[in-house]
Design an enzyme around this catalytic site. Structure first.
Site, PDB file in Angstrom:
ATOM      1  N   LYS A   1       0.850  -1.200   0.000  1.00 40.97           N
ATOM      2  CA  LYS A   1       0.000   0.000   0.000  1.00 40.97           C
ATOM      3  C   LYS A   1       0.881   1.243   0.000  1.00 40.97           C
ATOM      4  CE  LYS A   1      -1.812   1.588   4.030  1.00 40.97           C
ATOM      5  NZ  LYS A   1      -1.558   3.015   4.331  1.00 40.97           N
ATOM      6  N   ASN A   2       1.917   1.249   0.849  1.00 42.06           N
ATOM      7  CA  ASN A   2       2.706   2.466   1.031  1.00 42.06           C
ATOM      8  C   ASN A   2       3.767   2.674  -0.038  1.00 42.06           C
ATOM      9  OD1 ASN A   2       1.082   2.965   3.160  1.00 42.06           O
ATOM     10  ND2 ASN A   2       2.568   2.413   4.744  1.00 42.06           N
TER      11      ASN A   2
ATOM     12  N   ARG B   1      -5.000  10.755   3.999  1.00 41.25           N
ATOM     13  CA  ARG B   1      -3.935  11.658   4.422  1.00 41.25           C
ATOM     14  C   ARG B   1      -2.794  11.677   3.429  1.00 41.25           C
ATOM     15  NH1 ARG B   1      -1.533  14.258   7.824  1.00 41.25           N
ATOM     16  NH2 ARG B   1       0.467  13.373   7.225  1.00 41.25           N
TER      17      ARG B   1
ATOM     18  N   CYS C   1      -5.189  12.272  12.503  1.00 42.12           N
ATOM     19  CA  CYS C   1      -6.040  11.078  12.502  1.00 42.12           C
ATOM     20  C   CYS C   1      -5.871  10.434  13.872  1.00 42.12           C
ATOM     21  CB  CYS C   1      -5.626  10.139  11.392  1.00 42.12           C
ATOM     22  SG  CYS C   1      -3.915   9.705  11.528  1.00 42.12           S
TER      23      CYS C   1
ATOM     24  N   ARG D   1       0.012  14.337  12.891  1.00 47.27           N
ATOM     25  CA  ARG D   1       0.394  14.169  11.478  1.00 47.27           C
ATOM     26  C   ARG D   1       0.666  15.526  10.810  1.00 47.27           C
ATOM     27  NH1 ARG D   1      -1.468   9.115   9.953  1.00 47.27           N
ATOM     28  NH2 ARG D   1       0.220   9.079   8.454  1.00 47.27           N
TER      29      ARG D   1
ATOM     30  N   LEU E   1       7.373  19.507   7.447  1.00 45.90           N
ATOM     31  CA  LEU E   1       8.610  19.113   6.741  1.00 45.90           C
ATOM     32  C   LEU E   1       8.369  19.047   5.233  1.00 45.90           C
ATOM     33  CD1 LEU E   1       9.936  16.356   9.184  1.00 45.90           C
ATOM     34  CD2 LEU E   1      10.520  18.785   9.106  1.00 45.90           C
TER      35      LEU E   1
ATOM     36  N   ASP F   1       4.142   0.705  12.250  1.00 37.46           N
ATOM     37  CA  ASP F   1       2.917   0.112  11.693  1.00 37.46           C
ATOM     38  C   ASP F   1       2.687  -1.314  12.163  1.00 37.46           C
ATOM     39  OD1 ASP F   1       3.117   1.779   8.446  1.00 37.46           O
ATOM     40  OD2 ASP F   1       2.576   2.468  10.456  1.00 37.46           O
TER      41      ASP F   1
ATOM     42  N   ARG G   1      -8.967  -0.174   4.663  1.00 33.74           N
ATOM     43  CA  ARG G   1      -8.081   0.804   4.022  1.00 33.74           C
ATOM     44  C   ARG G   1      -6.787   0.137   3.548  1.00 33.74           C
ATOM     45  NH1 ARG G   1      -6.181   4.813   7.766  1.00 33.74           N
ATOM     46  NH2 ARG G   1      -4.792   5.089   6.011  1.00 33.74           N
TER      47      ARG G   1
HETATM   48  C1  EPZ Z   1       4.088   6.976   6.399  1.00 39.10           C
HETATM   49  O1  EPZ Z   1       3.295   7.997   6.970  1.00 39.10           O
HETATM   50  C2  EPZ Z   1       3.176   5.766   6.280  1.00 39.10           C
HETATM   51  N1  EPZ Z   1       2.060   6.069   5.389  1.00 39.10           N
HETATM   52  C3  EPZ Z   1       2.640   5.405   7.666  1.00 39.10           C
HETATM   53  O2  EPZ Z   1       1.859   4.224   7.516  1.00 39.10           O
HETATM   54  C4  EPZ Z   1       3.816   5.095   8.585  1.00 39.10           C
HETATM   55  O3  EPZ Z   1       3.322   4.858   9.888  1.00 39.10           O
HETATM   56  C5  EPZ Z   1       4.789   6.286   8.611  1.00 39.10           C
HETATM   57  O4  EPZ Z   1       5.189   6.628   7.270  1.00 39.10           O
HETATM   58  C6  EPZ Z   1       6.041   5.984   9.426  1.00 39.10           C
HETATM   59  O5  EPZ Z   1       6.681   4.852   8.896  1.00 39.10           O
HETATM   60  C7  EPZ Z   1       2.267   6.012   4.049  1.00 39.10           C
HETATM   61  O6  EPZ Z   1       3.367   5.736   3.580  1.00 39.10           O
HETATM   62  C8  EPZ Z   1       1.074   6.258   3.183  1.00 39.10           C
HETATM   63  P1  EPZ Z   1       6.137  10.231   8.581  1.00 39.10           P
HETATM   64  P2  EPZ Z   1       3.869   9.514   7.041  1.00 39.10           P
HETATM   65  O7  EPZ Z   1       6.056  11.511   7.852  1.00 39.10           O
HETATM   66  O8  EPZ Z   1       4.656   9.794   5.833  1.00 39.10           O
HETATM   67  C9  EPZ Z   1       6.509  13.479  11.954  1.00 39.10           C
HETATM   68  C10 EPZ Z   1      -0.045   2.886   7.708  1.00 39.10           C
HETATM   69  O9  EPZ Z   1      -0.545   2.354   8.705  1.00 39.10           O
HETATM   70  N2  EPZ Z   1       6.360  14.465  10.877  1.00 39.10           N
HETATM   71  O10 EPZ Z   1       7.320   9.330   8.368  1.00 39.10           O
HETATM   72  O11 EPZ Z   1       2.737  10.397   7.383  1.00 39.10           O
HETATM   73  C11 EPZ Z   1       5.192  12.758  12.223  1.00 39.10           C
HETATM   74  O12 EPZ Z   1       4.402  13.514  13.128  1.00 39.10           O
HETATM   75  C12 EPZ Z   1       0.449   4.312   7.789  1.00 39.10           C
HETATM   76  O13 EPZ Z   1       0.139   2.314   6.602  1.00 39.10           O
HETATM   77  C13 EPZ Z   1       6.523  15.818  11.166  1.00 39.10           C
HETATM   78  O14 EPZ Z   1       6.789  16.201  12.303  1.00 39.10           O
HETATM   79  O15 EPZ Z   1       4.826   9.379   8.310  1.00 39.10           O
HETATM   80  C14 EPZ Z   1       5.638  11.470  12.832  1.00 39.10           C
HETATM   81  O16 EPZ Z   1       5.898  11.706  14.211  1.00 39.10           O
HETATM   82  C15 EPZ Z   1       0.138   4.950   9.143  1.00 39.10           C
HETATM   83  N3  EPZ Z   1       6.375  16.722  10.169  1.00 39.10           N
HETATM   84  C16 EPZ Z   1       6.976  11.178  12.142  1.00 39.10           C
HETATM   85  O17 EPZ Z   1       7.377  12.409  11.518  1.00 39.10           O
HETATM   86  C17 EPZ Z   1       6.074  16.344   8.883  1.00 39.10           C
HETATM   87  O18 EPZ Z   1       5.979  17.228   8.004  1.00 39.10           O
HETATM   88  C18 EPZ Z   1       6.893  10.111  11.084  1.00 39.10           C
HETATM   89  O19 EPZ Z   1       5.944  10.533  10.140  1.00 39.10           O
HETATM   90  C19 EPZ Z   1       5.910  14.972   8.602  1.00 39.10           C
HETATM   91  C20 EPZ Z   1       6.051  14.045   9.618  1.00 39.10           C
END
Ligand code: EPZ
Length: 418
Positions: free
Chosen positions: A22-23, A92, A116, A121, A125, A305, A397
């Site tokens: 999915k990701n 998202r 969410c 979220r 960045l 995850d 989802r």
């Molecule tokens: C991706 O989400 C995945 N989703 C998530 O999977 C996964 O949990 C996550 O990466 C971490 O591995 C998809 O790929 C579609 P991040 P993403 O940006 O990109 C902080 C699932 O269950 N952050 O790596 O949203 C954020 O708050 C989903 O399949 C900022 O501070 O995750 C978090 O603490 C859930 N500012 C950390 O980084 C930003 O601009 C990791 O988030 C972006 C993120």
């Protein structure tokens, strides 16, 4: 809202084929907007997140055609740079589209993707990175408005290795003028998959997986026919289900390399694991032994995850465990639901303190998010007696044919429409 009816306590035996990730598919579909030539993604999983991404591409004017599980996107008619609010909230990860829509139209408009059930979220960045490439960004009444004369390569240092921010910047950079270096980039396998997909379209991306991604801008991208990697989180979910229920399960179409942190923990639990090419075989014949601690970390650390599923496993281990969630603020919403099944868990700040119990007992629980919902299902499969899991649209989802695959392993599970 459908629900699962589950009769627990059965061992799992048999073989399941793992879906395409999915990701990986989501950012790859976003990348299809970067070219006017057709892009075909092979064996796309039939899950809600992908269907919603296809709807969003349709709103942009792209044409999507399924041929079985193969999905072809033709973005040549694309003429709209606004991602509709309802769909942005539904999905998202639509925020990944910002990079490719700006690259195509030099402007983009997206509703602020809401938080969410797993945390705030933020997208700071993503926006900081796009600004470094020359994008002018304003925010007004819940919308993010982006525009730029042109995209110019630059060096970007991410405060944290955000998966989405890394992907968004890669998508904006592939046709920018000059070279972009993304430092402290996410190292997830899905980032490398996106790099390989972009390069199959004629992009020049290297370094994915190393923490520093280098993108040399090119004039134009072509089409592609591409098979993304398999879903390591779906695979991990089935492995943990087998560890909890006991049994002998073979996963097909997996890359064990992408799951090494989980496999290490499952061996600590006392599970027997065999790896043969693209197969992982797990045997679990006795009550799992508790792992003392699980700490979620960015890849290659233990994946957030799989945190909920691993906590469910800890609930039935002999001994105590501490599970710490380091990435998201509120990824323990499933804990009160597990307690309804007799789990002994106390959450303090970012850690869940788990005392293993002999058996969980069947109960009616409610899914609040995708992975927490999956954890409730596997807990119910291991529990004694009957359970119901409500609001399973969250699970739809990300898990293709979840009840069919589990039932094919001998699980007592069926979907009931209510
Ligand atoms: C991706 O989400 C995945 N989703 C998530 O999977 C996964 O949990 C996550 O990466 C971490 O591995 C998809 O790929 C579609 P991040 P993403 O940006 O990109 C902080 C699932 O269950 N952050 O790596 O949203 C954020 O708050 C989903 O399949 C900022 O501070 O995750 C978090 O603490 C859930 N500012 C950390 O980084 C930003 O601009 C990791 O988030 C972006 C993120």
């Amino acid at each position: 809202m459908d629900k699962y009816m589950i009769n627990g306590g059965r061992r799992l035996e048999g073989c399941v084929r793992i879906q395409t990730a999915k990701n990986s598919v989501l950012p790859i579909l976003a990348a299809s907007v970067l070219t006017d030539e057709p892009v075909t993604v092979l064996n796309v999983p039939d899950i809600t997140d992908v269907r919603n991404m296809v709807k969003i591409l349709g709103c942009l004017g792209c044409r999507a055609v399924y041929d079985g599980d193969n999905l072809t996107i033709d973005s040549s008619p694309a003429d709209n740079c606004e991602i509709p609010r309802a769909l942005a909230h539904e999905l998202r990860s639509s925020v990944f589209l910002l990079g490719s829509v700006i690259s195509r139209f030099r402007k983009a408009k997206i509703a602020y993707p809401g938080g969410c059930d797993i945390g705030l979220r933020p997208v700071d960045l993503h926006l900081t990175g796009l600004k470094r490439l020359g994008v002018d960004i304003t925010e007004s009444n819940g919308y993010i408005l982006c525009k730029c004369e042109k995209l110019v390569g630059n060096e970007i240092m991410l405060d944290c290795p955000s998966v989405g921010a890394t992907e968004n910047i890669m998508l904006a950079a592939v046709k920018a003028e000059g070279t972009t270096i993304i430092k402290n980039a996410a190292r997830e396998p899905e980032i490398e998959d996106l790099q390989n997909f972009l390069n199959s379209m004629g992009a020049k991306v290297r370094g994915a997986g190393s923490g520093s991604v280098v993108v040399e801008g090119v004039e134009k991208l072509g089409g592609s026919v591409y098979q993304p990697i398999s879903d390591r989180i779906e695979a991990g979910t089935y492995l943990i289900a087998a560890a909890m229920c006991g049994g002998n399960v073979e996963l097909e179409g997996v890359n064990a390399e992408n799951l090494s942190s989980l496999l290490h923990k499952l061996r600590e639990n006392g599970c027997k694991l065999r790896i043969k090419n693209d197969k992982i075989i797990i045997r679990s014949d006795k009550r799992p032994v508790s792992v003392k601690s699980v700490e979620t970390q960015p890849y290659p650390g233990f994946p957030t995850d799989l945190q909920a599923q691993m906590t469910a496993l800890c609930c039935v281990c002999s001994g105590n465990s501490i599970v710490t969630e380091n990435l998201f603020e509120t990824r323990f919403k499933y804990v009160p639901e597990l307690r309804k099944m007799g789990a002994d868990i106390t959450v303090v700040d970012r850690s869940a303190f788990v005392r293993g119990v002999d058996k969980l007992r069947g109960a009616t629980t409610v899914a609040h998010d995708l992975r927490g919902g999956a954890a409730l299902v596997i807990a119910a499969l291991a529990a004694e007696g009957d359970s119901e899991v409500l609001d399973i649209s969250h699970i739809d989802r990300g898990y293709e044919r979840f009840e069919y695959k589990l039932a094919s392993l001998g699980a007592g599970i069926k979907r009931v429409g209510i």
